[in-house]
Motif scaffolding. Structure first.
Motif, short mmCIF file in Angstrom:
data_model
loop_
_atom_site.label_atom_id
_atom_site.label_comp_id
_atom_site.label_asym_id
_atom_site.label_seq_id
_atom_site.Cartn_x
_atom_site.Cartn_y
_atom_site.Cartn_z
N ALA A 4 108.78 -52.44 -15.53
CA ALA A 4 108.87 -53.15 -16.81
C ALA A 4 109.65 -52.35 -17.84
O ALA A 4 110.45 -52.91 -18.62
CB ALA A 4 107.47 -53.46 -17.33
N LYS A 5 109.45 -51.02 -17.85
CA LYS A 5 110.19 -50.18 -18.79
C LYS A 5 111.68 -50.19 -18.48
O LYS A 5 112.52 -50.21 -19.39
CB LYS A 5 109.65 -48.75 -18.74
N LEU A 6 112.03 -50.18 -17.20
CA LEU A 6 113.45 -50.22 -16.81
C LEU A 6 114.10 -51.53 -17.27
O LEU A 6 115.26 -51.54 -17.70
CB LEU A 6 113.60 -50.04 -15.30
N LYS A 7 113.36 -52.62 -17.19
CA LYS A 7 113.91 -53.90 -17.63
C LYS A 7 114.15 -53.89 -19.15
O LYS A 7 115.09 -54.52 -19.63
CB LYS A 7 112.95 -55.03 -17.26
N MET A 8 113.29 -53.19 -19.89
CA MET A 8 113.52 -53.06 -21.34
C MET A 8 114.82 -52.32 -21.63
O MET A 8 115.45 -52.53 -22.68
CB MET A 8 112.35 -52.31 -21.99
N LEU A 9 115.23 -51.45 -20.69
CA LEU A 9 116.48 -50.70 -20.85
C LEU A 9 117.68 -51.42 -20.24
O LEU A 9 118.78 -50.85 -20.16
CB LEU A 9 116.33 -49.32 -20.20
N ASN A 10 117.45 -52.66 -19.84
CA ASN A 10 118.52 -53.45 -19.18
C ASN A 10 118.98 -52.80 -17.87
O ASN A 10 120.15 -52.90 -17.49
CB ASN A 10 119.72 -53.65 -20.11
N ILE A 11 118.07 -52.13 -17.17
CA ILE A 11 118.34 -51.56 -15.84
C ILE A 11 117.62 -52.42 -14.81
O ILE A 11 116.40 -52.63 -14.91
CB ILE A 11 117.85 -50.09 -15.75
N ASP A 12 118.36 -52.92 -13.83
CA ASP A 12 117.77 -53.78 -12.80
C ASP A 12 117.04 -52.91 -11.78
O ASP A 12 117.67 -52.18 -11.02
CB ASP A 12 118.87 -54.59 -12.12
N PRO A 13 115.70 -52.98 -11.71
CA PRO A 13 114.95 -52.12 -10.77
C PRO A 13 115.29 -52.41 -9.31
O PRO A 13 115.26 -51.49 -8.47
CB PRO A 13 113.50 -52.46 -11.07
N ASP A 14 115.60 -53.66 -9.01
CA ASP A 14 115.87 -54.02 -7.61
C ASP A 14 117.19 -53.43 -7.11
O ASP A 14 117.39 -53.31 -5.91
CB ASP A 14 115.88 -55.54 -7.46
N LYS A 15 118.09 -53.10 -8.04
CA LYS A 15 119.39 -52.54 -7.64
C LYS A 15 119.44 -51.02 -7.82
O LYS A 15 120.47 -50.41 -7.55
CB LYS A 15 120.51 -53.18 -8.46
N LEU A 16 118.35 -50.45 -8.28
CA LEU A 16 118.33 -49.01 -8.56
C LEU A 16 118.04 -48.23 -7.28
O LEU A 16 117.12 -48.54 -6.53
CB LEU A 16 117.27 -48.70 -9.61
N ASP A 17 118.86 -47.20 -7.03
CA ASP A 17 118.58 -46.25 -5.95
C ASP A 17 118.94 -44.86 -6.44
O ASP A 17 119.38 -44.68 -7.57
CB ASP A 17 119.33 -46.62 -4.67
#
Length: 391
Positions: free
Chosen positions: A182-195
């Protein structure tokens, strides 16, 4: 002795005569005062009348008529400003704070929804992404471990305590991972694409609405906290009028009534409709009136001051033409024809109300009736002038 008594009698007679004389003089003075008051009243009564000869009446061109009922549209004068609803105004802040690395915004620029408006850098963003990937890996491991413990539990190889701890660990790790997601989404970072190869120290701020930049409060290189307003973006497509009406006028205002307004230093008239009426009276005894503008105009800017008239509907009222009413010493008067003399007219004081299209609402004195009264419609000021010249 007789002489002494005679002297006393004479003195008493003199005193009695003096009393009678004084009383007579006092009575005479009172009568004179009453007579003077009657004369003054008669003079005051005469001052309200003016009499013309036939030739004078013809030269002045006096025209008479009656008080007639007409439908006048009431209007309430108000003031206010242009404003936007809360959902059309956005204050842009940096989630979790950071350094402003780049922005190209200037006041007055138009911004589209989703457009990148700034780049923020913060080392904490790196730690947040690392923690997310770590909890994600641990959650996957605990999921597999929980499945293994369930299989062993079926064969009664392990105890229930071990299985319950496995379930608790997995639940706790999933909660941590979902929180970081949820915090990553607040930063406009897509968690599903993060590696592990995509971890970065910067984020992009994107506009959540279409609109114009109205404030730029931060410079490149400055540190901004999560409560600092860096930019303000306003969508002016749905401006409305925010009016201030006095408490006494509120009963006349209804939803749907027409608002006619002009902006400061502008002659163009625009229209709106009453949409909401406030339900709270302020300390200065005023109420807010919210109006929707009939035609959107992109040139309008929130905060512009305006003057407006709220049309409160038509009503049938006793009226006279404006020329029939004369103003003298800050009071309003009309002339009515004397029933006993065709060329004699009486000046009476009246009250006035609404004005529209050359007609004025008339409020007759309580001892007068508007019915069957013949009023001077043309030449009233000539009568006033003659009356004052005679005086």
């Amino acid at each position: 002795m007789k002489k002494f008594i005679h002297t006393i009698l004479i003195k008493r007679l003199i005193v009695a005569a003096l009393c009678i004389t004084s009383f007579s003089l006092l009575l005479s003075g009172c009568k004179q005062k009453e007579a003077n008051m009657e004369v003054q009243e008669a003079v005051a009564e005469d001052e309200r009348f003016v009499t013309l000869t036939k030739e004078q009446a013809q030269n002045i061109g006096i025209e008479t008529g009656t008080i007639e009922n007409r439908v006048l549209s009431g209007a309430i004068s108000v003031s206010g400003m242009l404003d936007v609803p809360p959902q059309n105004m956005v204050n842009m802040t940096a989630p979790f704070g950071g350094f402003l690395r780049s922005t190209s915004l200037l006041q007055g620029m138009h911004i589209a929804k989703g457009q990148s408006i700034a780049v923020i850098e913060n080392p904490e963003y790196i730690q947040l992404q690392q923690d997310f990937l770590d909890t994600k890996a641990q959650a996957e491991f605990l999921t597999a471990e929980n499945q293994r413990q369930q299989e062993l539990a079926k064969e009664n190889v392990n105890s229930q305590k071990v299985l319950q701890k496995s379930i608790a660990d997995l639940t706790s790790m999933k909660a941590r991972n979902n929180g970081l997601r949820a915090k990553l989404k607040m930063l406009n970072i897509d968690p599903d694409k993060l590696d592990s190869e995509a971890i970065r120290s910067t984020i992009e701020l994107r506009s959540p609405i279409n609109g114009y930049v109205t404030q730029v409060n931060s410079a490149v290189g400055s540190f901004v906290s999560q409560t600092d307003v860096m930019f303000r973006i306003v969508d002016t497509d749905h401006l409305h009028t925010e009016l201030i009406a006095f408490e006494r006028d509120i009963p006349k205002i209804k939803i749907g009534q027409t608002i006619r307004f002009t902006l400061a230093n502008e002659s163009t008239e625009r229209t709106a409709k009453v949409y909401l009426i406030g339900r709270e009276i302020s300390a200065d005894r005023t109420v807010r009136i919210h109006g929707h503008i009939d035609k959107d105009d992109r040139e309008l800017i929130p905060g512009m001051y305006l003057k407006a008239m709220i049309e409160t509907g038509g009503q049938s009222l006793p009226t006279l033409p404006e020329n029939a009413i004369v103003n003298h010493e800050d009071k309003n008067f009309i002339f009515i024809k004397d029933a006993g003399n065709e060329n004699s007219f009486e000046m009476i004081e009246i009250g006035t109300g609404l004005r529209q299209n050359g007609f004025v609402e008339v409020d007759m004195p309580s001892d007068r009736s508007a019915k069957n009264v013949i009023v001077v419609l043309k030449g009233a000021y000539n009568l006033l002038s003659k009356m004052k010249n005679v005086e």
